[in-house]
Enzyme design. Structure first.
Site, PDB file in Angstrom:
ATOM      1  N   ARG A 127      10.011   0.293  13.741  1.00  0.00           N
ATOM      2  CA  ARG A 127       9.724  -0.837  12.376  1.00  0.00           C
ATOM      3  C   ARG A 127      10.915  -1.098  11.926  1.00  0.00           C
ATOM      4  NH1 ARG A 127       5.826   1.464  14.507  1.00  0.00           N
ATOM      5  NH2 ARG A 127       3.817   2.133  12.712  1.00  0.00           N
ATOM      6  N   SER A 153      -0.185   1.544   5.995  1.00  0.00           N
ATOM      7  CA  SER A 153       0.974   3.132   5.686  1.00  0.00           C
ATOM      8  C   SER A 153       2.108   2.126   5.189  1.00  0.00           C
ATOM      9  CB  SER A 153       0.976   2.827   7.086  1.00  0.00           C
ATOM     10  OG  SER A 153       0.752   3.699   7.929  1.00  0.00           O
ATOM     11  N   GLU A 167       7.504   1.373   4.355  1.00  0.00           N
ATOM     12  CA  GLU A 167       8.128   0.729   5.043  1.00  0.00           C
ATOM     13  C   GLU A 167       7.292  -0.701   4.415  1.00  0.00           C
ATOM     14  OE1 GLU A 167       4.310  -0.199   8.613  1.00  0.00           O
ATOM     15  OE2 GLU A 167       4.934   1.840   8.184  1.00  0.00           O
TER      16      GLU A 167
END
Length: 348
Positions: A171, A246, A342
């Site tokens: 990420r 998420s 995230e």
């Protein structure tokens, strides 16, 4: 594929005091001072010149599926609307940065281009895929990105960036770090596999779902549909209940920390990484802290997937941040592991 000539400069969307309600999947009702949406490389160059001439903050967004606004943004919000999916041969697929990512995956599967199917139904745009290094079910987009076309904001010049120069990690990319707000991504070229399909089914519950269906060796279409079915069962539809998918990244711990936890929690799901470290599922940690299905005010944790925070109706960004902080505190106290969002949290 759309060319610059197909989208004249004077068609560029440029609006003052713009509502961002439709540009973030959390459904946060906020505004920005100015909203610019470019539809071609030339319009991206014009946008770069505007950003250079205006002494005001700006942010670059995609489909809004990885954003959390905590209030009105006193600056310029920029988004790409460049469309087009063009197969160039030899497994190369050039896509406009404003294309929906899942439309690209669908195109790949329909045209016998492989390695994107595990990334099915991930929300967001092509440009954001290259910034975020999206991933799911054992796959990451960095493994199929070849080059990125972008406009450098400082110079308004068009550049081509090799994927190897982006320093992709879990990420992470240079676009989120030292290159933040340096480029306007216009197109991404992916390199897909052709020929024999080699399905990746070992991650998550893909193999179990395929077994339940009686499928031993799935086609790309079957694998894509299985991933879609799993995601739809686990994740809420943002059109029904505001969310950004998420919310937290899965933490990575060293071997010593993992072995210490594994002795206490024998059912702890984990995945060993090539460097010997272990990735632990943040959703499991949050669930074991008792947060699944709970709420703080108008912000809640989804009752089927603890990794997802949801807008229960009228929540502010600050309420969702407060819930996030409470969860992070409990996970740290219980497991000694710090988890990080995230989602990109945009301050007031």
């Amino acid at each position: 594929m759309e060319t610059d000539e197909d989208s004249p400069v004077n068609d560029m969307k440029d609006v003052r005091n713009y509502s961002l309600l439709g540009n973030n999947t959390f459904g946060i009702d906020v505004c920005c001072s100015r909203f610019i949406e470019f539809r071609s490389t030339e319009e991206a160059r014009q946008t770069a010149r505007i950003l250079n001439s205006e002494n005001t903050p700006f942010i670059i967004i995609g489909g809004g599926s990885n954003l959390l606004f905590t209030g009105d943004f006193n600056g310029i919000v920029v988004r790409s609307a460049i469309k087009g999916i063009l197969y160039e041969g030899d497994g190369r697929l050039c896509c406009g940065s404003g294309e929906k990512w899942d439309d690209v995956v669908a195109y790949c599967v329909s045209n016998n281009l492989y390695d994107a199917e595990n990334l099915s139904l991930i929300p967001g745009d092509v440009g954001a895929s290259a910034v975020q290094n999206i991933g799911a079910y054992g796959a990451e987009v960095k493994d199929i990105i070849e080059t990125i076309e972008a406009v450098e904001i400082d110079t308004a010049n068009v550049v081509t960036i090799d994927a190897a120069d982006c320093q992709y990690a879990y990420r992470r990319s240079r676009f989120k770090g030292e290159w933040k707000n340096r480029y306007l991504i216009t197109r991404v070229t992916y390199r897909l596999s052709t020929g024999r399909f080699d399905p990746k089914t070992e991650y998550g519950n893909i193999s179990g779902e395929l077994c339940r269906q009686g499928i031993v060796t799935p086609s790309a279409e079957q694998l894509r549909q299985t991933v879609i079915d799993i995601r739809r069962r686990k994740l809420p539809d943002p059109d029904v209940q505001g969310n950004a998918g998420s919310f937290f990244m899965n933490p990575v711990v060293d071997r010593k920390k993992y072995e210490s936890l594994a002795k206490r929690y024998t059912d702890m799901p984990h995945y060993q990484l090539p460097d010997g470290k272990e990735k632990i599922l943040a959703g499991w940690l949050i669930d074991r802290c008792g947060w699944k299905g709970r709420s703080l005010g108008r912000a809640g944790v989804h009752d089927r997937q603890a990794l997802v925070l949801v807008n229960l109706g009228g929540a502010t960004g600050d309420e969702i941040v407060a819930l996030s902080n409470a969860i992070r505190k409990d996970v740290l106290e219980k497991f000694g592991i710090e988890i990080f969002p995230e989602v990109n949290i945009i301050p007031k």
